[in-house]
Design an enzyme around this catalytic site. Structure first.
Site, mmCIF file in Angstrom:
data_model
loop_
_atom_site.group_PDB
_atom_site.id
_atom_site.type_symbol
_atom_site.label_atom_id
_atom_site.label_comp_id
_atom_site.label_asym_id
_atom_site.label_seq_id
_atom_site.Cartn_x
_atom_site.Cartn_y
_atom_site.Cartn_z
ATOM 1 N N LYS A 144 0.844 -1.195 0.000
ATOM 2 C CA LYS A 144 0.000 0.000 0.000
ATOM 3 C C LYS A 144 0.879 1.244 0.000
ATOM 4 O O LYS A 144 2.001 1.211 0.505
ATOM 5 C CB LYS A 144 -0.862 0.026 1.269
ATOM 6 N N ARG B 262 -10.111 -11.620 1.802
ATOM 7 C CA ARG B 262 -10.922 -12.701 1.228
ATOM 8 C C ARG B 262 -10.185 -14.044 1.295
ATOM 9 O O ARG B 262 -10.810 -15.098 1.404
ATOM 10 C CB ARG B 262 -11.324 -12.326 -0.210
HETATM 11 N N1 BES Z 1 -8.191 -3.824 4.243
HETATM 12 C C1 BES Z 1 -8.318 -3.410 2.885
HETATM 13 C C2 BES Z 1 -9.631 -2.661 2.626
HETATM 14 C C3 BES Z 1 -9.706 -1.281 3.213
HETATM 15 C C4 BES Z 1 -9.222 -0.197 2.504
HETATM 16 C C5 BES Z 1 -10.312 -1.070 4.432
HETATM 17 C C6 BES Z 1 -9.328 1.067 3.042
HETATM 18 C C7 BES Z 1 -10.398 0.206 4.957
HETATM 19 C C8 BES Z 1 -9.916 1.269 4.261
HETATM 20 C C9 BES Z 1 -8.287 -4.625 1.980
HETATM 21 O O1 BES Z 1 -7.487 -5.666 2.400
HETATM 22 C C10 BES Z 1 -7.746 -4.172 0.669
HETATM 23 O O2 BES Z 1 -6.616 -3.790 0.627
HETATM 24 N N2 BES Z 1 -8.569 -4.225 -0.376
HETATM 25 C C11 BES Z 1 -8.181 -3.795 -1.660
HETATM 26 C C12 BES Z 1 -8.681 -4.798 -2.673
HETATM 27 C C13 BES Z 1 -8.128 -4.606 -4.056
HETATM 28 C C14 BES Z 1 -6.649 -4.895 -4.065
HETATM 29 C C15 BES Z 1 -8.858 -5.539 -4.999
HETATM 30 C C16 BES Z 1 -8.794 -2.426 -1.906
HETATM 31 O O3 BES Z 1 -9.917 -2.178 -1.466
HETATM 32 O O4 BES Z 1 -8.131 -1.592 -2.513
HETATM 33 MN MN MN Z 2 -5.472 -5.415 1.765
#
Ligand code: BES
Ligand code: MN
Ligand code: ZN
Length: 500
Positions: free
Chosen positions: A276, A350
C-alpha cells in the site's frame, strides 16, 4: 470509567443536572417543580434561546442562581408520543458529551412527560446505555494527560420514576456495552501490541464468561489444508492463529445447529508485496475490526447469558512484505480444495475468510453464516461512512440483519450478487483469481469470491464494514476512533431471531 447508577426521580443539590424537555409541552413533572424553585429561570431560558425541545437539542445553563448546581443541561426529546429506545440512547450519549465540566457527579433526570410513547424505565435504561457507550476513551498510551484533559465525570445517576425497573432493564445493556468496549480496545490497539498471538490471548479471556475457546496454530492449520490463509501469513514473523469461540447458551434448542459468525482479523495490512502507499497505512491496524466485532459480540452474548448457540471464528494474520512473503501470481490451495491465483496480495482479507468460512461450515454445520470484514476500499466509495454493505444469498437472513441493523442504528445497505460478477474471478491457470476487473464493483466481486466458499444450501451474509469500523468524528454513541460496528447489530440479530 464512568459508573452508572439509578435512582428515583429527584433533583440533586449540587454538581450537574441534565433534564429532559419535550417539544411544545416542555417541562415534565420534575422539571416544572425545579423551575418553580428557581423562580422560573428554566422557562425563561427556553423562551430566550429558541429552545423548542426538539430532538437532541441541548441548552446549558451555567451556575444557575438560587442553587448550588454547576450547570443544568436541558435536553430536547421532541414529541413524547414519538420517542423510542434509539432516540434515548442517542440522548444519553449527547448528555454525556455535554457534561464536560469539572463535575465528578451528575444526574440525568428522565422526566415523566405527558403521553410518553414508552415506559419511562425503558427510556431511562437506554439513556444510560447511550451515556456509557459515549463515555468510551482509549487513553492508555497518553501518559502526560493533564487533569483538565481527562473527563471529570465519574458517576452518572440516571433518575426516573420506576428506577428499579430501569436498573434491571439496564443490566443486559451493560453487558452489551462491555462487548462494545472490548472491541473498541482491540481495534484501537496498535499492531505492535495486538497481533495474531496476542489477539488470540485476549480471546482466551472470554473463558471466564463460560465461552469455550479453541486456538489453532500454524501447524494445525497446515494439517487442515488452509493454504489460502497461510499464504497471507507467510510474509510475517508473527505467526497466524485461528480462534474458535463457542457460546452454548441454549442446550435444549430444537435446532442444535449454531449460528456462525466469522471475522476478518488482519492485525496489520501493509498490502504485502502489493504494498500500500504510505499515506494512511497506519489505519490498517484496524483491519481486524471484523474479528474484533465477532469477539465483542461473543462477549456480549456470554455476558448477558443469551439463550442461543453461537460460534465465533476469527482468522488472525498479519499481511507483510518480506523475503518469505507470497508473490503476485502465486497459486494457493484453500481448505475447500479450490485453487486461487493470487494476483494482488493486498486482496488478502478474502483469502483469510475463504479458509475461515470453510472451517466454520465443515466443523459446525451452522444454520447460517454471517461474516464481517473491513474488506474493500470500494465499499467506502459506494456508501461513505453512513452504511456498511450487506451481501447475502438468502433474502430472509438479509432482511433479518437489515432489521436488526436499523434497530440499533448500525445501518446496512444491501448490494446485489450475480453470475456476471462472479465470472470476473475466473482464472486461466487456477480455479479463480483473487481480484476482479479493476474499477468495476470491487465490493461485489470480493463478496462473489467469498460466496465460492459457501456450501450449497447454507444461508450466508457478508458485511463489508470498511467504512464503519473507525469514526473520523464523534457520533452520539461513540467518540471518534474505533466504533465496534457490528457488535450491537449481531447481538440484536441473536436476540430477535435466534433466542426463544
Ligand atoms: N483492508 C483493505 C480494505 C480497506 C481499505 C479497508 C481502506 C479500509 C480502508 C483490503 O485488504 C484491501 O486492501 N482491499 C483492496 C482490494 C483490491 C486490491 C482488490 C482495496 O480495497 O483496494
Ligand atoms: Mn489489503
Ligand atoms: Zn485488508
Amino acid at each position: 470509567m464512568l459508573k452508572i447508577t439509578f435512582s428515583p426521580a429527584s433533583l440533586p443539590a449540587q454538581q450537574a443536572l441534565v433534564l429532559t424537555v419535550a417539544e411544545k409541552t416542555h417541562l415534565g413533572e420534575q422539571g416544572a417543580q425545579l423551575d418553580r424553585k428557581l423562580g422560573g429561570i428554566l422557562k425563561r431560558a427556553l423562551e430566550d434561546h429558541h429552545f423548542s425541545g426538539a430532538k437532541e437539542q441541548v441548552l446549558t445553563i451555567l451556575t444557575p442562581a438560587k442553587t448550588r448546581l454547576s450547570r443544568i443541561v436541558l435536553l430536547g426529546i421532541g414529541d413524547p408520543a414519538k420517542v423510542d429506545d434509539k432516540l434515548f440512547a442517542r440522548l444519553g450519549g449527547v448528555a454525556c458529551a455535554a457534561l464536560n465540566g469539572k463535575d465528578a457527579q451528575a444526574v440525568l433526570l428522565v422526566d415523566s412527560h405527558k403521553a410518553l410513547a414508552l415506559p419511562v424505565a425503558e427510556l431511562a435504561a437506554h439513556a444510560a446505555f447511550g451515556a456509557r457507550l459515549r463515555s468510551y476513551r482509549f487513553d492508555k498510551y497518553r501518559t502526560k494527560l493533564k487533569p483538565d484533559q481527562k473527563p471529570a465525570l465519574k458517576n452518572l445517576t440516571v433518575a426516573c420514576a420506576e428506577a428499579s425497573k430501569a436498573r434491571s432493564l439496564y443490566a443486559s445493556l451493560d453487558k452489551i456495552a462491555d462487548g462494545v468496549f472490548m472491541t473498541r480496545d482491540l481495534v484501537s490497539e496498535p499492531a505492535n501490541v495486538i497481533y495474531p498471538e496476542t489477539l488470540a490471548k485476549e480471546c482466551v479471556e472470554l473463558k471466564s464468561l463460560g465461552v469455550k475457546v479453541e486456538v489453532l496454530d500454524e501447524k494445525q492449520m497446515k494439517k487442515l489444508g488452509m493454504g489460502s490463509l497461510l499464504g497471507v501469513a507467510q510474509g510475517s514473523v508473527n505467526p497466524p492463529r485461528l480462534v474458535v469461540l463457542s457460546w452454548s447458551g441454549d442446550p435444549e434448542a430444537k435446532d442444535k445447529r449454531p449460528v456462525a459468525f466469522v471475522g476478518k482479523g488482519v492485525t496489520f495490512d501493509s498490502g504485502g508485496l502489493s504494498l500500500k502507499p504510505p499515506g494512511g497505512m497506519e489505519d490498517m491496524k484496524w483491519d481486524m475490526a471484523g474479528a474484533g466485532a465477532v469477539i465483542g459480540a461473543m462477549r456480549a452474548l456470554a455476558g448477558r447469558k443469551a439463550k442461543a448457540n453461537v460460534v465465533g471464528i476469527v482468522g488472525l494474520v498479519e499481511n507483510m512484505p518480506s523475503g518469505t512473503a507470497q508473490r503476485p501470481g502465486d497459486v494457493v490451495t484453500s481448505m475447500s480444495g479450490q485453487t486461487i491465483e493470487v494476483l494482488n496480495t493486498d486482496a488478502e482479507g478474502r483469502l483469510v475468510l475463504a479458509d475461515a468460512l470453510w472451517y466454520a461450515q465443515d466443523m459446525f454445520n451452522p444454520r447460517c453464516v454471517i461474516d464481517l470484514a473491513t474488506l474493500t476500499g470500494a465499499i467506502i466509495t459506494a456508501l461513505g461512512h453512513e452504511y456498511a454493505g450487506i451481501f447475502a444469498n438468502d433474502d430472509a437472513l438479509s432482511d433479518q440483519l437489515v432489521k436488526a441493523s436499523n434497530a440499533v442504528e448500525e445501518p446496512l445497505w444491501r448490494f446485489p450478487l450475480g453470475e456476471a460478477y462472479d465470472k470476473q474471478l475466473d482464472s486461466p491457470i487456477a480455479d479463480m483469481k483473487n481480484i476482479g476487473s479493476k474499477g468495476e464493483a470491487g465490493s461485489i466481486t470480493a463478496a462473489q469470491f467469498l460466496q465460492r466458499f459457501i456450501k450449497k444450501g447454507v444461508p450466508w451474509a457478508h458485511l463489508d464494514i470498511a467504512g464503519m469500523a473507525w469514526l473520523g468524528k464523534d457520533k452520539p454513541l461513540c467518540p471518534k476512533g474505533a466504533s465496534a460496528f457490528g457488535v450491537r447489530l449481531l447481538d440484536r440479530f441473536v436476540a430477535d431471531h435466534v433466542e426463544r
